[in-house]
Every structure is written in structure tokens, then in C-alpha cells.
Design an enzyme around this catalytic site. Structure first.
Site, PDB file in Angstrom:
ATOM      1  N   SER A 136       0.827  -1.214   0.000  1.00 16.46           N
ATOM      2  CA  SER A 136       0.000   0.000   0.000  1.00 16.46           C
ATOM      3  C   SER A 136       0.856   1.256   0.000  1.00 16.46           C
ATOM      4  CB  SER A 136      -0.870  -0.018   1.257  1.00 16.46           C
ATOM      5  OG  SER A 136      -1.448   1.245   1.456  1.00 16.46           O
ATOM      6  N   TYR A 161      -1.429  -0.222  10.446  1.00 13.76           N
ATOM      7  CA  TYR A 161      -1.705  -0.877   9.162  1.00 13.76           C
ATOM      8  C   TYR A 161      -0.502  -0.733   8.229  1.00 13.76           C
ATOM      9  CZ  TYR A 161      -3.606  -1.215   4.385  1.00 13.76           C
ATOM     10  OH  TYR A 161      -3.805  -1.512   3.060  1.00 13.76           O
ATOM     11  N   LYS A 165       2.356  -3.614   6.533  1.00 18.72           N
ATOM     12  CA  LYS A 165       2.702  -3.774   5.109  1.00 18.72           C
ATOM     13  C   LYS A 165       4.214  -3.587   4.906  1.00 18.72           C
ATOM     14  CE  LYS A 165      -1.451  -4.390   3.356  1.00 18.72           C
ATOM     15  NZ  LYS A 165      -1.848  -5.646   2.721  1.00 18.72           N
TER      16      LYS A 165
HETATM   17  P1  NAD Z   1     -11.212  -6.428   1.249  1.00 21.41           P
HETATM   18  O1  NAD Z   1     -11.439  -6.336   2.717  1.00 21.41           O
HETATM   19  O2  NAD Z   1     -12.349  -6.202   0.352  1.00 21.41           O
HETATM   20  O3  NAD Z   1     -10.556  -7.853   0.899  1.00 21.41           O
HETATM   21  C1  NAD Z   1      -9.703  -8.531   1.781  1.00 21.41           C
HETATM   22  C2  NAD Z   1     -10.228  -9.964   1.905  1.00 21.41           C
HETATM   23  O4  NAD Z   1      -9.375 -10.692   2.786  1.00 21.41           O
HETATM   24  C3  NAD Z   1     -11.634 -10.024   2.482  1.00 21.41           C
HETATM   25  O5  NAD Z   1     -12.440 -10.782   1.607  1.00 21.41           O
HETATM   26  C4  NAD Z   1     -11.455 -10.708   3.829  1.00 21.41           C
HETATM   27  O6  NAD Z   1     -12.571 -11.504   4.157  1.00 21.41           O
HETATM   28  C5  NAD Z   1     -10.189 -11.517   3.619  1.00 21.41           C
HETATM   29  N1  NAD Z   1      -9.395 -11.789   4.815  1.00 21.41           N
HETATM   30  C6  NAD Z   1      -8.963 -10.894   5.738  1.00 21.41           C
HETATM   31  N2  NAD Z   1      -8.212 -11.513   6.651  1.00 21.41           N
HETATM   32  C7  NAD Z   1      -8.148 -12.832   6.307  1.00 21.41           C
HETATM   33  C8  NAD Z   1      -7.494 -13.958   6.850  1.00 21.41           C
HETATM   34  N3  NAD Z   1      -6.754 -13.896   7.963  1.00 21.41           N
HETATM   35  N4  NAD Z   1      -7.622 -15.157   6.222  1.00 21.41           N
HETATM   36  C9  NAD Z   1      -8.377 -15.259   5.107  1.00 21.41           C
HETATM   37  N5  NAD Z   1      -9.023 -14.215   4.544  1.00 21.41           N
HETATM   38  C10 NAD Z   1      -8.902 -13.015   5.144  1.00 21.41           C
HETATM   39  O7  NAD Z   1     -10.013  -5.430   0.910  1.00 21.41           O
HETATM   40  P2  NAD Z   1      -9.449  -4.973  -0.498  1.00 21.41           P
HETATM   41  O8  NAD Z   1      -9.744  -3.542  -0.650  1.00 21.41           O
HETATM   42  O9  NAD Z   1      -9.857  -5.928  -1.559  1.00 21.41           O
HETATM   43  O10 NAD Z   1      -7.893  -5.096  -0.203  1.00 21.41           O
HETATM   44  C11 NAD Z   1      -7.152  -6.244  -0.591  1.00 21.41           C
HETATM   45  C12 NAD Z   1      -5.700  -6.062  -0.169  1.00 21.41           C
HETATM   46  O11 NAD Z   1      -5.192  -4.869  -0.761  1.00 21.41           O
HETATM   47  C13 NAD Z   1      -5.497  -5.900   1.326  1.00 21.41           C
HETATM   48  O12 NAD Z   1      -4.320  -6.595   1.681  1.00 21.41           O
HETATM   49  C14 NAD Z   1      -5.309  -4.409   1.507  1.00 21.41           C
HETATM   50  O13 NAD Z   1      -4.507  -4.109   2.623  1.00 21.41           O
HETATM   51  C15 NAD Z   1      -4.601  -4.039   0.229  1.00 21.41           C
HETATM   52  N6  NAD Z   1      -4.805  -2.628  -0.140  1.00 21.41           N
HETATM   53  C16 NAD Z   1      -6.089  -2.138  -0.278  1.00 21.41           C
HETATM   54  C17 NAD Z   1      -6.273  -0.799  -0.591  1.00 21.41           C
HETATM   55  C18 NAD Z   1      -7.652  -0.209  -0.721  1.00 21.41           C
HETATM   56  O14 NAD Z   1      -7.792   1.016  -0.629  1.00 21.41           O
HETATM   57  N7  NAD Z   1      -8.689  -1.003  -0.950  1.00 21.41           N
HETATM   58  C19 NAD Z   1      -5.170   0.038  -0.792  1.00 21.41           C
HETATM   59  C20 NAD Z   1      -3.884  -0.495  -0.649  1.00 21.41           C
HETATM   60  C21 NAD Z   1      -3.710  -1.847  -0.327  1.00 21.41           C
HETATM   61  C1  UD1 Z   2      -5.402   5.215   2.969  1.00 20.66           C
HETATM   62  C2  UD1 Z   2      -4.004   4.947   2.482  1.00 20.66           C
HETATM   63  C3  UD1 Z   2      -4.009   3.850   1.480  1.00 20.66           C
HETATM   64  C4  UD1 Z   2      -4.654   2.646   2.139  1.00 20.66           C
HETATM   65  C5  UD1 Z   2      -6.100   2.985   2.449  1.00 20.66           C
HETATM   66  C6  UD1 Z   2      -6.754   1.776   3.078  1.00 20.66           C
HETATM   67  C7  UD1 Z   2      -2.624   6.949   2.667  1.00 20.66           C
HETATM   68  C8  UD1 Z   2      -2.020   8.099   1.966  1.00 20.66           C
HETATM   69  N1  UD1 Z   2      -3.407   6.144   1.913  1.00 20.66           N
HETATM   70  O1  UD1 Z   2      -6.110   5.773   1.946  1.00 20.66           O
HETATM   71  O2  UD1 Z   2      -2.708   3.508   1.083  1.00 20.66           O
HETATM   72  O3  UD1 Z   2      -4.563   1.521   1.371  1.00 20.66           O
HETATM   73  O4  UD1 Z   2      -6.091   4.063   3.369  1.00 20.66           O
HETATM   74  O5  UD1 Z   2      -7.984   2.092   3.614  1.00 20.66           O
HETATM   75  O6  UD1 Z   2      -2.422   6.720   3.850  1.00 20.66           O
HETATM   76  N2  UD1 Z   2     -12.075  11.617   3.038  1.00 20.66           N
HETATM   77  C9  UD1 Z   2     -13.019  12.550   3.433  1.00 20.66           C
HETATM   78  N3  UD1 Z   2     -14.169  12.101   4.008  1.00 20.66           N
HETATM   79  C10 UD1 Z   2     -14.427  10.773   4.223  1.00 20.66           C
HETATM   80  C11 UD1 Z   2     -13.453   9.825   3.789  1.00 20.66           C
HETATM   81  C12 UD1 Z   2     -12.286  10.278   3.226  1.00 20.66           C
HETATM   82  O7  UD1 Z   2     -12.823  13.750   3.277  1.00 20.66           O
HETATM   83  O8  UD1 Z   2     -15.484  10.444   4.773  1.00 20.66           O
HETATM   84  C13 UD1 Z   2     -10.848  12.078   2.367  1.00 20.66           C
HETATM   85  C14 UD1 Z   2      -9.573  11.741   3.102  1.00 20.66           C
HETATM   86  O9  UD1 Z   2      -9.243  12.716   4.043  1.00 20.66           O
HETATM   87  C15 UD1 Z   2      -8.599  11.641   1.948  1.00 20.66           C
HETATM   88  C16 UD1 Z   2      -9.431  11.113   0.779  1.00 20.66           C
HETATM   89  O10 UD1 Z   2     -10.779  11.408   1.122  1.00 20.66           O
HETATM   90  O11 UD1 Z   2      -8.125  12.913   1.599  1.00 20.66           O
HETATM   91  C17 UD1 Z   2      -9.300   9.613   0.561  1.00 20.66           C
HETATM   92  O12 UD1 Z   2      -9.537   8.933   1.796  1.00 20.66           O
HETATM   93  P1  UD1 Z   2      -9.688   7.340   1.847  1.00 20.66           P
HETATM   94  O13 UD1 Z   2     -10.593   6.884   0.767  1.00 20.66           O
HETATM   95  O14 UD1 Z   2     -10.049   6.984   3.254  1.00 20.66           O
HETATM   96  O15 UD1 Z   2      -8.271   6.790   1.492  1.00 20.66           O
HETATM   97  P2  UD1 Z   2      -6.826   7.157   2.088  1.00 20.66           P
HETATM   98  O16 UD1 Z   2      -6.946   7.553   3.512  1.00 20.66           O
HETATM   99  O17 UD1 Z   2      -6.151   8.066   1.156  1.00 20.66           O
END
Ligand code: NAD
Ligand code: UD1
Length: 350
Positions: A136, A161, A165
Site C-alpha cells: 500500500s 496498518y 505492510k
Molecule cells: P477487502 O477487505 O475487500 O478484501 C480482503 C479480503 O481478505 C476479504 O475478503 C477478507 O474476508 C479476507 N481476509 C482478511 N483476513 C483474512 C485472513 N486472515 N484469512 C483469510 N481471509 C482473510 O479489501 P481490499 O480492498 O480488496 O484489499 C485487498 C488487499 O489490498 C489488502 O491486503 C489491503 O490491505 C490491500 N490494499 C487495499 C487498498 C484499498 O484502498 N482497498 C489500498 C492499498 C492496499
Molecule cells: C489510505 C491509504 C491507502 C490505504 C487505504 C486503506 C494513505 C495516503 N493512503 O487511503 O494507502 O490503502 O487508506 O484504507 O495513507 N475523506 C473525506 N471524508 C471521508 C473519507 C475520506 O474527506 O469520509 C478524504 C480523506 O481525508 C482523503 C481522501 O478522502 O483525503 C481519501 O480517503 P480514503 O478513501 O479513506 O483513502 P486514504 O486515507 O487516502
């Protein structure tokens, strides 16, 4: 046909990756505890295979938790005996709420770190050493000068978190240097994944209250939440609201497919890549775009900054573009359209 294990495959990003892999002809085995996703995803994925008859048989699903070593041992043993050993693992399973991680750090170390170590151990035992890991942008922490973040930027997470990572990346780096095992690893650092498959059949469906902005915007547009709370209008950005690099989940999924294939072709040992678009969008710009393309209103109100937020987080994606020969193709309008389309088709989720 290669069999790819996808942990967290019923989640938001995982489900879109599954679809891309199925379309490319892979067999997939999804492992998920369903703590934050629904088993209906499996049925939806099968729909996409219908025209391809036997393709339905290319989806295996095993419910289980990576923190359970016995479960993992029996999974690898069973598939090995069936002649379906895993050729590679895409490891997405984990928890992802920044806020929750500051309140319950041990839960995050348990799910993210222990789960990953268990997985890596069993992969080593079964000589399955091809891995794509979900990292991330949050590992970079904050940058003072609002410039693009490249892969050499300081790793400086500011929440539990992000630390999980960054720690996993460190472990992967150590593994990639071992001489007795041939690890091939891509750690993909996602910026802000949003959007959904254009069909409206799969999309983001968090089981708990969403923290990320797009699921909240759709709820506001649908009238389920009165207004969007904008976390701060006093950031050091042109309109004062936070700037992020939103990337369409299908572009992200395609980046995984290419990374996987490069690993299977033995093209690198360990690579860390930013997956973003290199375009920054403020919260206000996001709201305006969402309103324009979907012809809806998103009322908002300014509130105090959220703990752990940064002003600006935008990827320098040139390394991913050159190494993967990958270009994010979908723009912000498409991200907003597909998110709303997903919501309208599935107002109650899966
Ligand atoms: P998500 O919660 O939709 O998917 C994660 C899945 O993992 C879920 O289906 C959950 O049930 C499963 N899970 C969690 N813990 C588990 C465990 N111990 N054993 C088996 N299954 C388990 O999240 P996502 O948005 O699809 O994210 C996927 C990955 O990408 C995560 O590792 C997250 O940290 C990373 N990531 C997400 C974002 C984002 O903004 N969505 C950004 C950066 C990185
Ligand atoms: C953060 C992480 C990202 C991580 C993700 C997981 C950073 C820079 N990014 O995303 O890597 O994988 O969390 O959840 O740390 N906002 C509002 N109102 C709301 C929600 C969000 O104003 O109700 C704003 C936030 O302040 C931000 C933007 O929207 O500026 C995006 O927020 P969000 O979608 O939560 O993602 P990040 O915090 O950027």
C-alpha cells in the site's frame, strides 16, 4: 492450465483480479475467511464463465483463515494430491482500515503479519515460491513537498496498518535473497483503488461501515447518509482538501495479471512497484466529477482533519509502466460511473 491461489479473492480487489485471471484462462483457487466479503462473489464470478461452459470448473473456493496453520497445511496437501499444485499465489487477504489499526493494533499484526508468515512458510514447504503481494501507498507516510512518490521515497508509515505492510515487504526482501529457495516476488503498492467492473456484477461491498471515500460518496448520493464529511479544507493543496491518486480497480487487476506472468516467466526476483495513475484529485474534484457523470447530488460539509491523513499522495508510476509495460487506461469519470453503476445494481451489496 496453471492454478493460481488468491488469498482474499472474494474481497473488493481480489474479486476483480479473479475475473481478469479467469478471462485469461487460469484456474483459480480462492481462499478467504469471509470476514469482510460475501460468498455470493463466487456465484457472480461463475456467471462470467457461463458462455465458456467448463470454465465454471476453473473456480475453486476454500473458506478459511490464514492464521490457522492446520487449515493451510491441509489446503496445500489436498491440492497437491489432486494434481492441482499452486503455480503462484496472489496474496491479498488482510485487514485494511487505517483507523481501526490505530485503535486495535494487535489485531492488525495478527491478521496481516501472522497470516502472511503462515502462508510464506507453507509456500516454501511446497516449493511454491511465486508471489504477488498487496502492499500500500500508506507505507510512505507523508511527504512535505507534495511531489510524486516514487519507489525510492522514504518508507515511513504513520499507522499500524502501514507498519504491517512495510514489515511484510522487509520479510519478502529477505526471502528473495535466500539461495536455497527460488522466490520470485512482486510487491504492488496500491494508491487509492476505486470503481467496479463495468457490468455492475462485482464491486466494493465492505461488510462493516466504510471508511474509504468512494463507498461513502455513493451512500450519500443514494440518500443513505445525509452528507459527506470532508476531513479538512485547510490542507496545503489548491482547494484545501486532500489530494489522492484514484485508480480504477480493473487497471489495478490488469497490473496483477502482468506482474504474475512476468514472475511465471522468471523475469525478476523481487520488485516493488507503485500502482497508481500519477494524477492527483482533490476531494472536491472527486465530488464534482461524481455529481457530473452520474447526475446526482453529493451534499458535503467541512470537518476537522482525520488523524493519520496526509495532504497529498500521488504515485510516480513510471517504474511500473516501464517494467510491466502497463498503463492505467480508465479515467476518473469512468471510476465514478462504474462505482455508481455497481451501487445502483446492488443497493444492498451482494
Ligand atoms: P477487502 O477487505 O475487500 O478484501 C480482503 C479480503 O481478505 C476479504 O475478503 C477478507 O474476508 C479476507 N481476509 C482478511 N483476513 C483474512 C485472513 N486472515 N484469512 C483469510 N481471509 C482473510 O479489501 P481490499 O480492498 O480488496 O484489499 C485487498 C488487499 O489490498 C489488502 O491486503 C489491503 O490491505 C490491500 N490494499 C487495499 C487498498 C484499498 O484502498 N482497498 C489500498 C492499498 C492496499
Ligand atoms: C489510505 C491509504 C491507502 C490505504 C487505504 C486503506 C494513505 C495516503 N493512503 O487511503 O494507502 O490503502 O487508506 O484504507 O495513507 N475523506 C473525506 N471524508 C471521508 C473519507 C475520506 O474527506 O469520509 C478524504 C480523506 O481525508 C482523503 C481522501 O478522502 O483525503 C481519501 O480517503 P480514503 O478513501 O479513506 O483513502 P486514504 O486515507 O487516502
Amino acid at each position: 492450465m496453471k492454478n493460481i491461489l488468491i488469498t482474499g479473492g472474494t474481497g473488493f480487489i481480489g474479486s476483480h483480479i479473479c475475473l481478469v485471471l479467469l478471462n485469461k484462462g487460469y484456474e483459480i483457487t480462492i481462499v478467504d475467511s469471509l470476514i469482510n466479503s460475501s460468498p455470493v462473489v463466487i456465484e457472480r464470478l461463475k456467471e462470467f464463465c457461463k458462455s465458456g461452459e467448463k470454465n465454471v470448473n476453473r473456480i475453486n473456493f476454500e473458506k478459511g483463515d490464514l492464521r490457522n496453520q492446520d487449515f493451510l497445511s491441509s489446503l496445500f496437501e489436498t491440492y497437491y494430491k489432486k494434481g492441482l499444485k499452486f503455480d503462484a499465489v496472489l496474496h491479498l487477504a488482510g485487514l485494511k482500515s487505517v483507523k481501526e489499526s490505530t485503535q486495535e493494533p494487535l489485531k492488525y499484526w495478527d491478521y496481516n503479519l501472522i497470516g502472511t508468515i503462515n502462508l510464506l512458510k507453507i509456500m516454501g514447504e511446497y516449493r511454491c515460491t511465486n508471489l504477488v503481494f498487496s502492499s500500500s501507498a500508506t507505507i510512505y507516510g507523508s511527504k512535505k513537498d507534495n511531489t510524486l512518490i516514487d519507489e525510492y521515497s522514504l518508507i515511513n508509515p504513520i499507522n499500524a496498518y502501514g507498519y504491517t505492510k512495510a514489515t511484510i515487504e522487509r520479510i519478502l526482501e529477505d526471502l528473495s535473497k535466500t539461495k536455497n529457495q527460488k522466490w520470485r516476488i512482486a510487491s504492488l503498492r496500491y494508491f487509492n483503488p476505486v470503481g467496479a467492473h463495468y457490468s455492475g456484477r462485482i464491486g466494493e461491498n465492505p461488510l462493516d461501515n466504510p471508511n474509504n471515500i468512494l463507498p461513502i460518496i455513493t451512500k450519500v448520493a443514494a440518500g443513505l447518509i445525509d452528507e459527506l464529511k470532508i476531513f479538512g479544507n485547510d490542507w496545503d493543496t489548491p482547494d484545501g482538501t486532500g489530494i489522492r491518486d484514484y485508480i480504477h480497480v480493473m487497471d489495478l487487476a490488469e497490473g496483477h495479471l502482468i506482474s504474475l506472468e512476468k514472475i511465471l516467466n522468471n523475469e525478476f526476483k523481487f520488485i516493488k512497484l507503485n500502482l497508481g495513475t500519477a494524477k492527483g484529485t482533490s476531494v472536491l474534484e472527486l465530488i464534482k466529477t461524481f455529481e457530473k457523470v452520474n447526475k446526482v447530488k453529493v451534499p458535503y460539509r467541512y470537518c476537522l482533519r482525520r488523524d493519520g491523513d496526509v495532504a497529498y499522495s500521488v504515485a510516480d508510476n513510471s517504474l511500473a509502466k516501464s517494467i510491466l509495460n502497463w498503463i492505467p487506461k480508465r479515467d476518473l469519470e469512468e471510476m465514478c460511473r462504474d462505482s455508481w453503476n455497481w451501487y445502483k445494481n446492488n443497493p444492498k451489496g451482494f
